[in-house]
Design a protein around this motif. Structure first.
Motif, PDB file in Angstrom:
ATOM      1  N   ARG A  19       0.853  -1.193   0.000  1.00 37.76           N
ATOM      2  CA  ARG A  19       0.000   0.000   0.000  1.00 37.76           C
ATOM      3  C   ARG A  19       0.885   1.239   0.000  1.00 37.76           C
ATOM      4  O   ARG A  19       1.656   1.461   0.931  1.00 37.76           O
ATOM      5  CB  ARG A  19      -0.925   0.019   1.222  1.00 37.76           C
ATOM      6  CG  ARG A  19      -2.079  -0.975   1.143  1.00 37.76           C
ATOM      7  CD  ARG A  19      -3.030  -0.838   2.316  1.00 37.76           C
ATOM      8  NE  ARG A  19      -2.410  -1.316   3.542  1.00 37.76           N
ATOM      9  CZ  ARG A  19      -2.479  -0.673   4.702  1.00 37.76           C
ATOM     10  NH1 ARG A  19      -3.090   0.494   4.793  1.00 37.76           N
ATOM     11  NH2 ARG A  19      -1.907  -1.188   5.781  1.00 37.76           N
ATOM     12  N   VAL A  20       0.778   2.009  -1.054  1.00 36.38           N
ATOM     13  CA  VAL A  20       1.506   3.273  -1.158  1.00 36.38           C
ATOM     14  C   VAL A  20       0.526   4.387  -0.823  1.00 36.38           C
ATOM     15  O   VAL A  20      -0.525   4.503  -1.447  1.00 36.38           O
ATOM     16  CB  VAL A  20       2.081   3.468  -2.579  1.00 36.38           C
ATOM     17  CG1 VAL A  20       2.769   4.818  -2.706  1.00 36.38           C
ATOM     18  CG2 VAL A  20       3.041   2.335  -2.916  1.00 36.38           C
ATOM     19  N   GLU A  21       0.862   5.182   0.172  1.00 39.77           N
ATOM     20  CA  GLU A  21      -0.059   6.208   0.669  1.00 39.77           C
ATOM     21  C   GLU A  21       0.602   7.581   0.635  1.00 39.77           C
ATOM     22  O   GLU A  21       1.590   7.833   1.316  1.00 39.77           O
ATOM     23  CB  GLU A  21      -0.502   5.876   2.104  1.00 39.77           C
ATOM     24  CG  GLU A  21      -1.233   4.543   2.215  1.00 39.77           C
ATOM     25  CD  GLU A  21      -1.623   4.208   3.654  1.00 39.77           C
ATOM     26  OE1 GLU A  21      -1.193   4.950   4.566  1.00 39.77           O
ATOM     27  OE2 GLU A  21      -2.340   3.205   3.852  1.00 39.77           O
ATOM     28  N   ASP A  22       0.065   8.446  -0.224  1.00 39.28           N
ATOM     29  CA  ASP A  22       0.486   9.847  -0.299  1.00 39.28           C
ATOM     30  C   ASP A  22       2.001   9.977  -0.459  1.00 39.28           C
ATOM     31  O   ASP A  22       2.644  10.809   0.199  1.00 39.28           O
ATOM     32  CB  ASP A  22       0.016  10.598   0.950  1.00 39.28           C
ATOM     33  CG  ASP A  22      -0.016  12.114   0.733  1.00 39.28           C
ATOM     34  OD1 ASP A  22      -0.175  12.529  -0.427  1.00 39.28           O
ATOM     35  OD2 ASP A  22       0.134  12.865   1.709  1.00 39.28           O
ATOM     36  N   LEU A  23       2.577   9.185  -1.345  1.00 40.74           N
ATOM     37  CA  LEU A  23       4.024   9.199  -1.556  1.00 40.74           C
ATOM     38  C   LEU A  23       4.435  10.437  -2.351  1.00 40.74           C
ATOM     39  O   LEU A  23       3.870  10.730  -3.413  1.00 40.74           O
ATOM     40  CB  LEU A  23       4.457   7.937  -2.310  1.00 40.74           C
ATOM     41  CG  LEU A  23       5.939   7.823  -2.655  1.00 40.74           C
ATOM     42  CD1 LEU A  23       6.774   7.685  -1.384  1.00 40.74           C
ATOM     43  CD2 LEU A  23       6.183   6.631  -3.583  1.00 40.74           C
ATOM     44  N   GLY A  40       2.127  13.010  -4.047  1.00 41.73           N
ATOM     45  CA  GLY A  40       0.938  12.455  -3.400  1.00 41.73           C
ATOM     46  C   GLY A  40       0.355  11.238  -4.080  1.00 41.73           C
ATOM     47  O   GLY A  40      -0.869  11.129  -4.220  1.00 41.73           O
ATOM     48  N   SER A  42      -0.879   7.452  -4.456  1.00 43.74           N
ATOM     49  CA  SER A  42      -1.417   6.383  -3.612  1.00 43.74           C
ATOM     50  C   SER A  42      -1.964   5.265  -4.495  1.00 43.74           C
ATOM     51  O   SER A  42      -2.643   5.530  -5.491  1.00 43.74           O
ATOM     52  CB  SER A  42      -2.544   6.908  -2.717  1.00 43.74           C
ATOM     53  OG  SER A  42      -2.083   7.912  -1.833  1.00 43.74           O
ATOM     54  N   SER A  44      -2.553   0.541  -4.268  1.00 47.09           N
ATOM     55  CA  SER A  44      -2.308  -0.710  -3.547  1.00 47.09           C
ATOM     56  C   SER A  44      -2.374  -1.866  -4.529  1.00 47.09           C
ATOM     57  O   SER A  44      -3.035  -1.786  -5.568  1.00 47.09           O
ATOM     58  CB  SER A  44      -3.323  -0.912  -2.415  1.00 47.09           C
ATOM     59  OG  SER A  44      -4.635  -1.041  -2.934  1.00 47.09           O
ATOM     60  N   THR A  64       8.905   6.754  -8.582  1.00 48.75           N
ATOM     61  CA  THR A  64       8.001   6.099  -7.640  1.00 48.75           C
ATOM     62  C   THR A  64       8.522   4.714  -7.280  1.00 48.75           C
ATOM     63  O   THR A  64       8.564   4.333  -6.095  1.00 48.75           O
ATOM     64  CB  THR A  64       6.588   5.987  -8.249  1.00 48.75           C
ATOM     65  OG1 THR A  64       6.065   7.299  -8.493  1.00 48.75           O
ATOM     66  CG2 THR A  64       5.647   5.239  -7.318  1.00 48.75           C
ATOM     67  N   GLY A  81       5.410  10.379   3.015  1.00 50.68           N
ATOM     68  CA  GLY A  81       4.298   9.456   2.812  1.00 50.68           C
ATOM     69  C   GLY A  81       4.591   8.117   3.463  1.00 50.68           C
ATOM     70  O   GLY A  81       5.482   8.007   4.325  1.00 50.68           O
ATOM     71  N   ARG A  82       3.863   7.086   3.046  1.00 47.28           N
ATOM     72  CA  ARG A  82       4.065   5.751   3.605  1.00 47.28           C
ATOM     73  C   ARG A  82       4.063   4.712   2.492  1.00 47.28           C
ATOM     74  O   ARG A  82       3.276   4.795   1.548  1.00 47.28           O
ATOM     75  CB  ARG A  82       2.971   5.414   4.623  1.00 47.28           C
ATOM     76  CG  ARG A  82       2.921   6.340   5.825  1.00 47.28           C
ATOM     77  CD  ARG A  82       2.241   5.683   7.019  1.00 47.28           C
ATOM     78  NE  ARG A  82       0.887   5.225   6.709  1.00 47.28           N
ATOM     79  CZ  ARG A  82       0.171   4.438   7.522  1.00 47.28           C
ATOM     80  NH1 ARG A  82       0.690   4.011   8.680  1.00 47.28           N
ATOM     81  NH2 ARG A  82      -1.058   4.075   7.189  1.00 47.28           N
ATOM     82  N   ASN A  89       6.326  -0.124   7.241  1.00 51.03           N
ATOM     83  CA  ASN A  89       6.628   1.038   6.416  1.00 51.03           C
ATOM     84  C   ASN A  89       8.063   0.941   5.912  1.00 51.03           C
ATOM     85  O   ASN A  89       9.020   1.094   6.679  1.00 51.03           O
ATOM     86  CB  ASN A  89       6.431   2.327   7.220  1.00 51.03           C
ATOM     87  CG  ASN A  89       6.512   3.577   6.343  1.00 51.03           C
ATOM     88  OD1 ASN A  89       6.831   3.500   5.152  1.00 51.03           O
ATOM     89  ND2 ASN A  89       6.217   4.723   6.918  1.00 51.03           N
TER      90      ASN A  89
END
Length: 348
Positions: A19-23, A40, A42, A44, A64, A81-82, A89
């Motif tokens: 899960r890529v969140e707000d990278l 930003g 995101s 999965s 990315t 981000g996460r 993480n």
């Protein structure tokens, strides 16, 4: 479920593996303006699922992937981000912890094999190093497995190639050697950055079938970065279209190809040559280049190249909104009539 059925339905019964969140990734050099390469992002991907990340060169796709793998330089780069791999993480792990994951559970096929391979070490040592580090294989057993891997990716006379250096191989064979290294440990997560760029169509089909078998047979999660929409149509479950560092449209594969609503997505699809086209019919490329984008802080980055641009496209960037089901779109003036695309009919 068969490979073709999984690709056709986008089925996946598992929770997301990645899960890529707000990278976000910002490059900052002294006395120079900061460059936001990823802004930003995101998404999965679950085990047994293939996610396609598409867009022109310079849109942030490779950055990315390097951020996910923890391979960006430490100096002059800000990553926020996460990136959650099984709720860990990756951005917070130490270099040692990342090295234990890379190659064993998470692997990457790099876009440029000449720079990814060590030029002064034979191919055999580079392949067996992966087997030794993560599978504990030594000596003849490791060499035999390396030969098998090179043979699987279509390298002729694989036993002899083990003793050769990267400069002695063609560009296509170097690419296949990289793919063999990535597949050596049957990773749970595979990131493939333009994996078939340097390959002829016959070997390309063989490699794509290998990737398909890995995804379905081993329940591997695959993130595929490519410019080739034909590859996307035949392999991916979901498609994320990226422009100027942001996801501008994402949906299930068929939805994107048949109901792509963003003008940029329509431009990419409209640029595909069609076998049923009348002789002499011209293609319809997107005008300008990715360098013509404006900052998202000033409006829609695609506005300078968009045929649907209006006054409200400049001043404030559009958000990513859901228009139907899982179909998301970042556009104030989407296409009313998506382009006709026949590419799926010849593949699925």
């Amino acid at each position: 479920m068969t490979a073709r059925a999984r690709v056709a339905t986008g089925a996946s019964t598992s929770q997301p593996l990645l899960r890529v969140e707000d990278l976000s990734v910002v490059f900052q050099r002294k006395r120079e303006t900061a460059t936001r390469a990823v802004d930003g992002v995101s998404f999965s991907v679950a085990p047994g699922q293939t996610l396609g990340l598409v867009g022109e060169s310079g849109c942030g796709k490779s950055v990315t992937s390097l951020a996910i793998m923890g391979l960006l330089p430490k100096r002059g780069v800000q990553v926020s981000g996460r990136v959650l791999y099984e709720d860990r993480n990756l951005l917070e792990l130490s270099d040692g912890e990342l090295r234990n994951l890379r190659g064993a559970e998470i692997a990457m096929i790099f876009q440029d094999p000449l720079s990814a391979l060590n030029p002064v070490i034979p191919i055999g040592i580079q392949v067996t190093e992966v087997l030794s580090r993560h599978r504990g294989m030594k000596g003849d057993a490791a060499s035999a497995e390396a030969v098998n891997l090179l043979d699987r990716v279509g390298i002729p006379d694989p036993k002899r190639r083990l003793t050769e250096y990267p400069h002695q191989l063609s560009g296509g064979m170097r690419q296949r050697a990289l793919i063999a290294m990535a597949l050596a440990c049957q990773p749970r997560l595979l990131i493939a950055d333009e994996p078939t760029t340097a390959l002829d169509v016959t070997i390309q089909a063989q490699i794509l079938e290998l990737l398909r078998e890995l995804v379905v047979g081993s329940d591997t999660a695959l993130v595929l970065i490519t410019h080739d929409l034909g590859v996307v149509a035949g392999l991916c479950d979901t498609v994320h279209v990226m422009y100027a560092g942001r996801i501008i449209e994402n949906a299930e594969r068929r939805e994107v190809f048949y109901q792509g609503r963003h003008p940029y997505t329509g431009g990419l699809l409209g640029s595909i040559p069609r076998l049923d086209a009348v002789r002499g019919e011209t293609l319809h490329p997107i005008r300008g280049s990715a360098r013509d984008a404006i900052p998202w802080s000033e409006g829609c980055a695609f506005a300078p190249r968009c045929d649907n641009v209006a006054d409200d496209c400049v001043g404030q960037a559009p958000g990513l909104s859901t228009i139907a089901g899982g179909h998301q779109l970042r556009c104030l003036h989407p296409l009313d009539h998506p382009p006709e695309v026949a590419i799926l009919e010849t593949i699925v």
